[in-house]
Scaffold this motif. Structure first.
Motif, PDB file in Angstrom:
ATOM      1  N   LYS A  64      52.621  29.422  81.543  1.00 28.31           N
ATOM      2  CA  LYS A  64      52.140  29.071  82.872  1.00 28.31           C
ATOM      3  C   LYS A  64      52.783  29.989  83.901  1.00 28.31           C
ATOM      4  O   LYS A  64      53.998  30.181  83.897  1.00 28.31           O
ATOM      5  N   THR A  65      51.958  30.556  84.770  1.00 30.73           N
ATOM      6  CA  THR A  65      52.456  31.361  85.876  1.00 30.73           C
ATOM      7  C   THR A  65      51.788  30.885  87.156  1.00 30.73           C
ATOM      8  O   THR A  65      50.764  30.207  87.126  1.00 30.73           O
ATOM      9  N   ASP A  66      52.365  31.273  88.293  1.00 27.82           N
ATOM     10  CA  ASP A  66      51.843  30.826  89.581  1.00 27.82           C
ATOM     11  C   ASP A  66      50.533  31.510  89.956  1.00 27.82           C
ATOM     12  O   ASP A  66      49.675  30.914  90.577  1.00 27.82           O
ATOM     13  N   PHE A  67      50.375  32.782  89.602  1.00 26.50           N
ATOM     14  CA  PHE A  67      49.225  33.520  90.102  1.00 26.50           C
ATOM     15  C   PHE A  67      48.184  33.851  89.038  1.00 26.50           C
ATOM     16  O   PHE A  67      47.114  34.351  89.364  1.00 26.50           O
ATOM     17  N   LEU A  68      48.458  33.573  87.755  1.00 23.21           N
ATOM     18  CA  LEU A  68      47.485  33.818  86.689  1.00 23.21           C
ATOM     19  C   LEU A  68      47.093  32.489  86.047  1.00 23.21           C
ATOM     20  O   LEU A  68      47.865  31.538  86.067  1.00 23.21           O
ATOM     21  N   PRO A  69      45.902  32.438  85.456  1.00 18.52           N
ATOM     22  CA  PRO A  69      45.527  31.203  84.765  1.00 18.52           C
ATOM     23  C   PRO A  69      46.440  30.941  83.563  1.00 18.52           C
ATOM     24  O   PRO A  69      47.030  31.867  83.007  1.00 18.52           O
ATOM     25  N   GLU A  70      46.543  29.678  83.188  1.00 17.71           N
ATOM     26  CA  GLU A  70      47.390  29.283  82.065  1.00 17.71           C
ATOM     27  C   GLU A  70      46.870  29.918  80.770  1.00 17.71           C
ATOM     28  O   GLU A  70      45.720  29.743  80.403  1.00 17.71           O
ATOM     29  N   ALA A  71      47.732  30.668  80.103  1.00 22.05           N
ATOM     30  CA  ALA A  71      47.365  31.305  78.837  1.00 22.05           C
ATOM     31  C   ALA A  71      47.938  30.474  77.697  1.00 22.05           C
ATOM     32  O   ALA A  71      49.033  29.920  77.807  1.00 22.05           O
ATOM     33  N   MET A 128      42.654  32.705  77.745  1.00 20.67           N
ATOM     34  CA  MET A 128      43.072  33.304  79.010  1.00 20.67           C
ATOM     35  C   MET A 128      44.277  34.236  78.862  1.00 20.67           C
ATOM     36  O   MET A 128      45.052  34.408  79.793  1.00 20.67           O
ATOM     37  N   ALA A 129      44.461  34.834  77.699  1.00 24.30           N
ATOM     38  CA  ALA A 129      45.629  35.683  77.466  1.00 24.30           C
ATOM     39  C   ALA A 129      45.404  37.100  77.976  1.00 24.30           C
ATOM     40  O   ALA A 129      46.317  37.733  78.481  1.00 24.30           O
ATOM     41  N   PHE A 130      44.212  37.618  77.820  1.00 24.86           N
ATOM     42  CA  PHE A 130      43.826  38.955  78.264  1.00 24.86           C
ATOM     43  C   PHE A 130      44.857  40.009  77.854  1.00 24.86           C
ATOM     44  O   PHE A 130      45.169  40.157  76.689  1.00 24.86           O
ATOM     45  N   PHE A 131      45.437  40.695  78.819  1.00 29.67           N
ATOM     46  CA  PHE A 131      46.359  41.794  78.542  1.00 29.67           C
ATOM     47  C   PHE A 131      47.731  41.333  78.065  1.00 29.67           C
ATOM     48  O   PHE A 131      48.540  42.128  77.624  1.00 29.67           O
ATOM     49  N   ARG A 132      48.029  40.068  78.114  1.00 28.76           N
ATOM     50  CA  ARG A 132      49.342  39.557  77.700  1.00 28.76           C
ATOM     51  C   ARG A 132      49.300  38.838  76.354  1.00 28.76           C
ATOM     52  O   ARG A 132      50.225  38.131  75.994  1.00 28.76           O
ATOM     53  N   GLU A 133      48.239  39.050  75.597  1.00 27.34           N
ATOM     54  CA  GLU A 133      48.065  38.351  74.322  1.00 27.34           C
ATOM     55  C   GLU A 133      49.175  38.686  73.324  1.00 27.34           C
ATOM     56  O   GLU A 133      49.726  37.797  72.676  1.00 27.34           O
TER      57      GLU A 133
END
Length: 186
Positions: A64-71, A128-133
């Motif tokens: 969970k981050t403040d500015f990105l959706p929950e991955a 919702m992981a995208f580039f941080r998968e």
């Protein structure tokens, strides 16, 4: 038949041209690896592995981050834990012999290792992981390893290791001619 003989040279020319062009402009890929292995350390290991637990863990890991959706990632993790006794810790003083009786003081059992079996573990879903998968999956595997290690420490693996040590080592000592064999753990 005349049409066939008129088209045959053209057909041969087209096939030859195709083969020439495909050979001339084909992309050949080759892989080359060069290794320089160096043995850095050689150790004497005297650990007798006596029990192996095979473990499965179903893990949903969320970031969970403040500015990105929950991955999140869903893993099925396979792991193994091994209980052993370090036979290199046995000294002459740990063995006492009296007529047909042998008493062996063994070291306390320990957990040799807990490791994740990446070959049989699976990533089932990412959201919702995208580039941080890649980092999310890596974090999830590390969390799974910590949890499996904690659960193994709470399990009966050390008691099972003691039982298996007696079962495995007793016939060996009896084979040396001792009728009464007793194992203690320091």
């Amino acid at each position: 038949m005349k049409i066939f003989f008129r088209l045959l040279p053209w057909l041969i020319l087209i096939v030859a041209g195709y083969l020439f062009i495909s050979k001339k402009f084909s992309i050949n890929t080759s892989v080359e690896s060069k290794h320089q292995l160096l043995v850095e350390k050689i150790e004497t290991i005297g650990k007798l592995e006596l029990v192996r637990y095979q473990i499965s863990d179903v893990l949903e890991h969320k970031n969970k981050t403040d500015f990105l959706p929950e991955a999140s990632v869903l893993l099925i993790v396979k792991a193994e834990a091994v209980g052993c006794i370090d036979l290199t810790k046995i000294t002459r003083e740990d063995i006492s012999i009296d007529a047909d009786t042998a008493v062996v003081n063994l070291p306390q059992p320990e957990i040799c290792y807990v490791k994740i079996d990446h070959k049989n573990s699976r990533v089932y879903d990412t959201k919702m992981a995208f580039f941080r998968e890649a980092s999310l999956v890596d974090e999830a595997y590390k969390a799974a390893e910590r949890q499996v290690t904690a659960e193994v420490k709470k399990s009966s693996i050390l008691a099972q290791t003691k039982t298996n040590a007696t079962t495995v080592l007793k016939p060996i000592v009896e084979g040396l001619g001792y009728k009464n064999v007793k194992f203690t753990f320091e």
